[in-house]
Design an enzyme around this catalytic site. Structure first.
Site, PDB file in Angstrom:
ATOM      1  N   HIS A  55       0.851  -1.201   0.000  1.00  0.00           N
ATOM      2  CA  HIS A  55       0.000   0.000   0.000  1.00  0.00           C
ATOM      3  C   HIS A  55       0.888   1.253   0.000  1.00  0.00           C
ATOM      4  O   HIS A  55       1.954   1.253   0.636  1.00  0.00           O
ATOM      5  CB  HIS A  55      -0.921  -0.020   1.231  1.00  0.00           C
ATOM      6  N   GLU A  97      -3.943   2.199  -7.347  1.00  0.00           N
ATOM      7  CA  GLU A  97      -4.262   3.249  -6.370  1.00  0.00           C
ATOM      8  C   GLU A  97      -3.377   4.470  -6.608  1.00  0.00           C
ATOM      9  O   GLU A  97      -2.257   4.537  -6.083  1.00  0.00           O
ATOM     10  CB  GLU A  97      -4.009   2.721  -4.953  1.00  0.00           C
TER      11      GLU A  97
HETATM   12  P1  PGA Z   1      -9.732   6.014   0.489  1.00  0.00           P
HETATM   13  O1  PGA Z   1      -8.490   5.001   0.714  1.00  0.00           O
HETATM   14  O2  PGA Z   1     -10.873   5.175  -0.028  1.00  0.00           O
HETATM   15  O3  PGA Z   1      -9.992   6.604   1.833  1.00  0.00           O
HETATM   16  O4  PGA Z   1      -9.289   7.015  -0.534  1.00  0.00           O
HETATM   17  C1  PGA Z   1      -8.216   3.982  -0.203  1.00  0.00           C
HETATM   18  C2  PGA Z   1      -6.981   3.224   0.188  1.00  0.00           C
HETATM   19  O5  PGA Z   1      -6.047   3.828   0.725  1.00  0.00           O
HETATM   20  O6  PGA Z   1      -6.898   2.000  -0.008  1.00  0.00           O
END
Ligand code: PGA
Length: 221
Positions: free
Chosen positions: A92, A144
């Site tokens: 992540h 992401e």
């Molecule tokens: P968010 O986070 O939905 O609060 O933008 C997503 C993530 O970090 O996986």
């Protein structure tokens, strides 16, 4: 089948987890066409497991160690998570940014996840980061973009779909690709209606039970 992964990050207490499922479990267990995965902090994995037992709801960890065991204060190994979770988030962007996680560590975490029967959900922002993958089977990817995480400004569904398509081309395999970054009940359908996008990794919008049920409902209808 679409995947909806709730990344609870460093949120909720044991009691808050129980309260969450008390009001949402029945609605969630009836959701069709979606694999729903909860990724709580490590100490709350047993509570989530006991709350979802007997339902199709799944459990994931938010991270795992790159090592099998040893002198690593504060670290948690795949061996310790095995049997308690089905999935594990790997790489992540918050781990990279706040804990300086390197691509070598991420590659080793993928190996550990497989060794311990945990399906990795590998986060990436650029195709370059997919070099850590040496086995594209039994793997989920989550595109992401950092600008979209927690900002309220998601990427466009069309761009996310293009990235998902190119990720699959790079890996040469039909790996499921999720989108994550400011996904809400209002926009989840737009992302999931892109054939290239197989699900969503959701942070803030997964914390409130009514909001999460709304998001799951929007995704599964
Ligand atoms: P968010 O986070 O939905 O609060 O933008 C997503 C993530 O970090 O996986």
């Amino acid at each position: 089948m679409k995947y909806l992964v709730a990344n609870w990050k460093m949120n909720k207490t044991d009691q808050e987890v129980r309260d969450f499922f008390a009001v949402s479990r029945e609605a969630l267990r009836l959701a069709k066409g979606v694999e729903i995965v909860f990724c709580p902090p490590f100490p709350l994995i047993p509570t989530v497991r006991s709350e979802v037992v007997g339902t199709p709801l799944k459990v994931g960890a938010q991270d795992l160690s790159s090592e099998e065991d040893g002198a690593r204060t504060g670290d948690v190994s795949g061996k310790q998570i095995e049997g308690m979770a089905d999935y594990v988030i790997v790489g992540h962007s918050e781990r990279k940014k706040l804990f300086h996680e390197t691509s070598q560590e991420i590659a080793a975490k993928l190996v550990q996840a497989r060794r311990h029967d945990l399906t990795p959900i590998l986060c990436f922002e650029t195709p370059e980061e997919l070099k850590v993958v040496n086995d594209p089977t039994h793997l989920l990817l989550a595109y992401e973009p950092t600008f979209a995480i927690g900002s309220g400004h998601p990427d466009t569904p069309a761009n996310a779909a293009a990235v998902a398509k190119s990720a699959r081309e790079i890996l040469g395999h039909t790996v499921p690709v999720l989108y994550g970054g400011s996904v809400t009940a209002d926009n989840v359908k737009e992302f999931l209606s892109q054939p290239e996008i197989d699900g969503a990794l959701v942070g803030s919008a997964s914390l409130d039970p009514a909001g999460w049920v709304g998001l799951v409902h929007a995704a599964s209808t």
